[in-house]
Write an enzyme that holds these catalytic residues in place. Sequence first.
Site, mmCIF file in Angstrom:
data_model
loop_
_atom_site.group_PDB
_atom_site.id
_atom_site.type_symbol
_atom_site.label_atom_id
_atom_site.label_comp_id
_atom_site.label_asym_id
_atom_site.label_seq_id
_atom_site.Cartn_x
_atom_site.Cartn_y
_atom_site.Cartn_z
ATOM 1 C CG ASP A 139 -2.230 0.710 0.980
ATOM 2 O OD1 ASP A 139 -2.606 0.887 -0.192
ATOM 3 O OD2 ASP A 139 -2.902 1.089 1.968
ATOM 4 C CG ASP A 159 -7.462 0.561 2.482
ATOM 5 O OD1 ASP A 159 -6.406 -0.093 2.434
ATOM 6 O OD2 ASP A 159 -7.654 1.595 1.807
#
Length: 316
Positions: A162, A212
């Site tokens: 990420d 997420d």
Amino acid sequence: VVLGSKHAVWRFTEPPDTREASPLLQAEDAYWFPVMGSCVLFGLFCILRYLGTDFIKKAISCGIVAMCMFGVGSNLDHLVSLIRNKVMQPLLVVPLLDEPMTVVELVGVVLGGVLAADFFSSTNWIINNIFGVSFCLVGIKKIGISSFKTGAVMLIGLFFYDVFWVFGSKPVFGSNVMVSVAKGVEAPIKLMFPRALSGCGTLQHSMLGLGDIVVPGIFIAFLAKWDTHRMGETKASSFVYLNTAMVAYVLSLIMTVSIMLFFNAAQPALLYIVPYLLITTVTLALCRGEFKELWEWAILEATEVEPAEEKASKQD
């Protein structure tokens, strides 16, 4: 995340003969998560950048929305089964996919189709979020991890994934790959939250990628199963790990949004979610004197669990 985790526990505690088979990730699978995620993300980025015709974009959107339609059906079917405390019998088998479908699931798919038609005509953010939440629920309850180590490897690997694709991709590829894909694909791959009107009256949104939610959700669902295991041994009386992890998760999202608004720039949510979850869980386990047991506890594949009849016959 809480609903998905509790549903994962419900499926986990079902008898083996009626339990629906689900993917169970091992540590070896978790090592490949960042690699596979990077390949998919970069592949979408290249398609959108170099072959980004309206037809290609619409085809990608149709594929994702179709999966979300079936997700709505699956969630509705499981919700009704949970309320009735009884699994419904299949009505038909979907051709090609060879998947059984109940009456309630079929109704859910039809409802999803109606929402999909409205989504394609309006790209309404509320319908986008309905599909997104439905997709997250399916992922959290159906995908499991075998051990705490597997979850830790998965979270740490995707932490670096990420961070690189949000912060490190622009110097390498000339643009923020993660944000480009999130904005380029008009499909429920993120949750959207209205924040302001632009000068032309267009509604502007903040975004939270489904990864997420699903990735930490899978880890939190494992902790909920650990809570269930401890309660089964009468060593716990509540979902202490689940509740604590949820507090840490919410705090991490608050920090993500705060930093995003302060710097007015996209943030890799896992940069904050992963440390919050791992540090909180490890600290809780150490304080309760259960870390060694948590680290060593593992969930076996359904195929590794020997049926009672077969085990009895071997003993005979």
